[in-house]
Scaffold this motif. Sequence first.
Motif, PDB file in Angstrom:
ATOM      1  N   ARG A   1      33.940  55.797  28.986  1.00 37.05           N
ATOM      2  CA  ARG A   1      34.651  54.596  28.953  1.00 37.05           C
ATOM      3  C   ARG A   1      34.920  54.199  30.618  1.00 37.05           C
ATOM      4  NH1 ARG A   1      38.826  54.634  26.176  1.00 37.05           N
ATOM      5  NH2 ARG A   1      39.006  52.590  25.872  1.00 37.05           N
ATOM      6  N   GLU A   2      34.737  53.016  30.943  1.00 34.31           N
ATOM      7  CA  GLU A   2      35.336  52.751  32.212  1.00 34.31           C
ATOM      8  C   GLU A   2      35.314  51.250  32.665  1.00 34.31           C
ATOM      9  OE1 GLU A   2      32.262  53.145  35.616  1.00 34.31           O
ATOM     10  OE2 GLU A   2      31.178  54.461  34.135  1.00 34.31           O
ATOM     11  N   LEU A   3      35.731  50.783  33.610  1.00 33.05           N
ATOM     12  CA  LEU A   3      35.853  49.157  33.971  1.00 33.05           C
ATOM     13  C   LEU A   3      34.455  49.098  34.759  1.00 33.05           C
ATOM     14  CD1 LEU A   3      37.170  46.665  33.804  1.00 33.05           C
ATOM     15  CD2 LEU A   3      38.372  47.456  36.126  1.00 33.05           C
ATOM     16  N   PHE A   4      33.654  48.174  34.383  1.00 33.66           N
ATOM     17  CA  PHE A   4      32.524  47.814  34.887  1.00 33.66           C
ATOM     18  C   PHE A   4      32.599  46.786  35.687  1.00 33.66           C
ATOM     19  CE2 PHE A   4      31.213  50.367  31.437  1.00 33.66           C
ATOM     20  CZ  PHE A   4      30.186  51.406  31.735  1.00 33.66           C
ATOM     21  N   VAL A   5      32.454  46.450  37.058  1.00 34.16           N
ATOM     22  CA  VAL A   5      32.644  45.565  38.116  1.00 34.16           C
ATOM     23  C   VAL A   5      31.217  45.150  38.622  1.00 34.16           C
ATOM     24  CG1 VAL A   5      33.839  44.588  40.047  1.00 34.16           C
ATOM     25  CG2 VAL A   5      34.998  46.165  38.356  1.00 34.16           C
ATOM     26  N   ARG A   6      30.709  43.924  38.514  1.00 35.13           N
ATOM     27  CA  ARG A   6      29.686  43.553  39.010  1.00 35.13           C
ATOM     28  C   ARG A   6      29.935  42.490  40.265  1.00 35.13           C
ATOM     29  NH1 ARG A   6      24.831  45.319  36.782  1.00 35.13           N
ATOM     30  NH2 ARG A   6      23.808  44.468  38.508  1.00 35.13           N
ATOM     31  N   GLU A   7      30.067  42.707  41.612  1.00 37.06           N
ATOM     32  CA  GLU A   7      30.932  41.914  42.489  1.00 37.06           C
ATOM     33  C   GLU A   7      30.366  40.513  42.558  1.00 37.06           C
ATOM     34  OE1 GLU A   7      33.697  41.982  45.205  1.00 37.06           O
ATOM     35  OE2 GLU A   7      33.176  43.635  44.319  1.00 37.06           O
ATOM     36  N   LYS A   8      31.532  39.592  42.467  1.00 32.13           N
ATOM     37  CA  LYS A   8      31.111  38.017  42.388  1.00 32.13           C
ATOM     38  C   LYS A   8      30.303  37.632  41.229  1.00 32.13           C
ATOM     39  CE  LYS A   8      31.763  37.398  47.602  1.00 32.13           C
ATOM     40  NZ  LYS A   8      31.265  36.703  48.746  1.00 32.13           N
ATOM     41  N   MET A   9      29.998  38.423  40.208  1.00 36.37           N
ATOM     42  CA  MET A   9      29.301  37.996  39.118  1.00 36.37           C
ATOM     43  C   MET A   9      30.204  38.164  37.859  1.00 36.37           C
ATOM     44  SD  MET A   9      26.459  37.216  40.330  1.00 36.37           S
ATOM     45  CE  MET A   9      25.136  37.499  38.955  1.00 36.37           C
ATOM     46  N   ALA A  10      30.567  39.613  37.410  1.00 37.97           N
ATOM     47  CA  ALA A  10      31.206  39.841  36.135  1.00 37.97           C
ATOM     48  C   ALA A  10      31.930  40.982  36.235  1.00 37.97           C
ATOM     49  CB  ALA A  10      30.262  39.441  34.973  1.00 37.97           C
ATOM     50  N   CYS A  11      32.822  41.169  35.391  1.00 40.75           N
ATOM     51  CA  CYS A  11      33.380  42.502  34.885  1.00 40.75           C
ATOM     52  C   CYS A  11      33.175  42.609  33.394  1.00 40.75           C
ATOM     53  CB  CYS A  11      34.887  42.394  35.296  1.00 40.75           C
ATOM     54  SG  CYS A  11      35.069  42.359  36.990  1.00 40.75           S
ATOM     55  N   ALA A  12      33.299  43.766  32.671  1.00 41.01           N
ATOM     56  CA  ALA A  12      33.374  44.185  31.473  1.00 41.01           C
ATOM     57  C   ALA A  12      34.027  45.541  31.074  1.00 41.01           C
ATOM     58  CB  ALA A  12      31.924  44.260  30.949  1.00 41.01           C
ATOM     59  N   GLY A  13      34.371  45.370  29.924  1.00 39.98           N
ATOM     60  CA  GLY A  13      35.252  46.873  29.559  1.00 39.98           C
ATOM     61  C   GLY A  13      35.236  46.797  27.811  1.00 39.98           C
ATOM     62  N   SER A  14      35.671  47.873  27.380  1.00 43.43           N
ATOM     63  CA  SER A  14      35.745  48.175  26.279  1.00 43.43           C
ATOM     64  C   SER A  14      36.907  49.021  25.799  1.00 43.43           C
ATOM     65  CB  SER A  14      34.677  49.268  25.402  1.00 43.43           C
ATOM     66  OG  SER A  14      32.997  48.323  25.504  1.00 43.43           O
ATOM     67  N   ILE A  15      37.765  48.142  24.872  1.00 47.95           N
ATOM     68  CA  ILE A  15      39.133  48.528  24.447  1.00 47.95           C
ATOM     69  C   ILE A  15      39.326  49.325  23.280  1.00 47.95           C
ATOM     70  CG2 ILE A  15      41.488  47.769  23.800  1.00 47.95           C
ATOM     71  CD1 ILE A  15      40.956  45.028  25.561  1.00 47.95           C
ATOM     72  N   LYS A  16      39.938  50.300  23.244  1.00 51.71           N
ATOM     73  CA  LYS A  16      40.277  51.223  22.018  1.00 51.71           C
ATOM     74  C   LYS A  16      41.802  51.224  22.111  1.00 51.71           C
ATOM     75  CE  LYS A  16      37.226  53.479  20.334  1.00 51.71           C
ATOM     76  NZ  LYS A  16      36.126  54.626  19.970  1.00 51.71           N
TER      77      LYS A  16
ATOM     78  N   SER B   1      32.947  35.384  37.049  1.00 51.00           N
ATOM     79  CA  SER B   1      33.462  34.988  38.283  1.00 51.00           C
ATOM     80  C   SER B   1      33.532  33.613  38.465  1.00 51.00           C
ATOM     81  CB  SER B   1      32.854  35.659  39.506  1.00 51.00           C
ATOM     82  OG  SER B   1      31.603  34.788  39.545  1.00 51.00           O
ATOM     83  N   LYS B   2      34.584  32.983  39.326  1.00 50.71           N
ATOM     84  CA  LYS B   2      34.446  31.692  39.440  1.00 50.71           C
ATOM     85  C   LYS B   2      33.374  31.123  40.003  1.00 50.71           C
ATOM     86  CE  LYS B   2      37.558  28.603  41.851  1.00 50.71           C
ATOM     87  NZ  LYS B   2      36.837  27.886  42.908  1.00 50.71           N
ATOM     88  N   GLU B   3      32.577  31.899  40.814  1.00 49.43           N
ATOM     89  CA  GLU B   3      31.216  31.485  41.417  1.00 49.43           C
ATOM     90  C   GLU B   3      30.253  31.312  40.364  1.00 49.43           C
ATOM     91  OE1 GLU B   3      33.274  33.917  44.530  1.00 49.43           O
ATOM     92  OE2 GLU B   3      33.109  33.885  42.532  1.00 49.43           O
ATOM     93  N   VAL B   4      30.087  31.919  39.428  1.00 54.36           N
ATOM     94  CA  VAL B   4      29.061  31.818  38.255  1.00 54.36           C
ATOM     95  C   VAL B   4      29.424  30.802  37.405  1.00 54.36           C
ATOM     96  CG1 VAL B   4      28.380  32.997  36.212  1.00 54.36           C
ATOM     97  CG2 VAL B   4      28.162  34.492  38.293  1.00 54.36           C
ATOM     98  N   ILE B   5      30.564  30.555  37.292  1.00 57.14           N
ATOM     99  CA  ILE B   5      31.164  29.214  36.306  1.00 57.14           C
ATOM    100  C   ILE B   5      30.870  28.316  37.176  1.00 57.14           C
ATOM    101  CG2 ILE B   5      32.889  27.930  35.085  1.00 57.14           C
ATOM    102  CD1 ILE B   5      32.056  30.695  33.864  1.00 57.14           C
ATOM    103  N   GLU B   6      31.027  28.048  38.319  1.00 60.47           N
ATOM    104  CA  GLU B   6      30.961  27.005  39.151  1.00 60.47           C
ATOM    105  C   GLU B   6      29.178  26.397  39.154  1.00 60.47           C
ATOM    106  OE1 GLU B   6      33.035  27.398  42.848  1.00 60.47           O
ATOM    107  OE2 GLU B   6      34.762  26.724  41.897  1.00 60.47           O
ATOM    108  N   LEU B   7      28.484  27.463  39.602  1.00 54.51           N
ATOM    109  CA  LEU B   7      27.106  27.450  39.815  1.00 54.51           C
ATOM    110  C   LEU B   7      26.539  26.795  38.342  1.00 54.51           C
ATOM    111  CD1 LEU B   7      26.074  30.324  41.761  1.00 54.51           C
ATOM    112  CD2 LEU B   7      25.838  28.176  42.607  1.00 54.51           C
ATOM    113  N   PHE B   8      26.919  27.657  37.303  1.00 52.66           N
ATOM    114  CA  PHE B   8      26.355  27.087  36.042  1.00 52.66           C
ATOM    115  C   PHE B   8      26.765  25.524  35.487  1.00 52.66           C
ATOM    116  CE2 PHE B   8      26.518  26.525  31.467  1.00 52.66           C
ATOM    117  CZ  PHE B   8      25.253  26.978  31.044  1.00 52.66           C
TER     118      PHE B   8
END
Length: 274
Positions: free
Chosen positions: A4-19, A90-97
């Motif tokens: 388990r870890e925090l996944f970061v894709r720069e200027k795109m998205a982040c993801a994680g799984s909480i337990k 990311s803000k960039e992804v939301i704005e572009l979409f």
Amino acid sequence: MAKRELFVREKMACAGSIKQYNKLLLTRILINEPVIIWVTSGKKTLRQASKEIEVNAGEFILIAAEQTFDVLNEPDSHSGVYSADWISFSKEVIELFSTEYGLEKSIVDSYYLLKDVHHFDKAFNYTLDIIRDHKISQDILKIRLYELLMWLKCCKVSFNPYHALTLSQEISKIILSDVTMKWNAPMIANRLNVSEATLRRNLSKEDNSFQKLLVDVRMTRALTLLQVTEWAISQIAYAVGYDSPSRFTARFKQRFGFVPSDVRTPILTSPEIG
């Protein structure tokens, strides 16, 4: 089982799984980026001002950027576990979409409960897998993120790409850009091209202070790392700007009312949440 870890894709998205194994009230949790949370076990309750919303296992909730909630994660009565997966955009992804495909009438300015959408869980899981695999290109990831946003658009809902930041939110973003930095008020004032006195005066008008913001940002990041990674508590302390794990633990308990280990380890009796 994958680590388990925090996944970061720069200027795109982040993801994680909480337990989480204990029923804990998490106060003043700042959501910095638009996020989709999928509760897979137990129940999540969000409180904001006089509003309260429950998210049950199997349901998704969309939360807009720059929102602050009190959060109660409640483990399932049978398994004893609360679990959830999340993807933030990311803000960039939301704005572009939004520029390419437009906005729907229903804009997520705070939160939006999404349930009973056929196959959305499969699209969400597929995108989660792409975020976790850094061998997959940013271009492919962008398509998958767009697909999720298009699912929302088909449900007549969009994240708001345009919102003005308060001074508190602007400062929080600066601190969050490097939580290991030894931030102080003069450094932030310099970043914003104002005097320290003006900075403190304007924060006071928002019923806030620099020190409170610094603690909130650091502790919220620490909470995230406790929930989604297997890092040692000492490693998390260093990652959020504390040289001493014991000082970090004391500050965390002062901020949330429980110690960091309570987030991960079952305790015999959960405190009453009133």
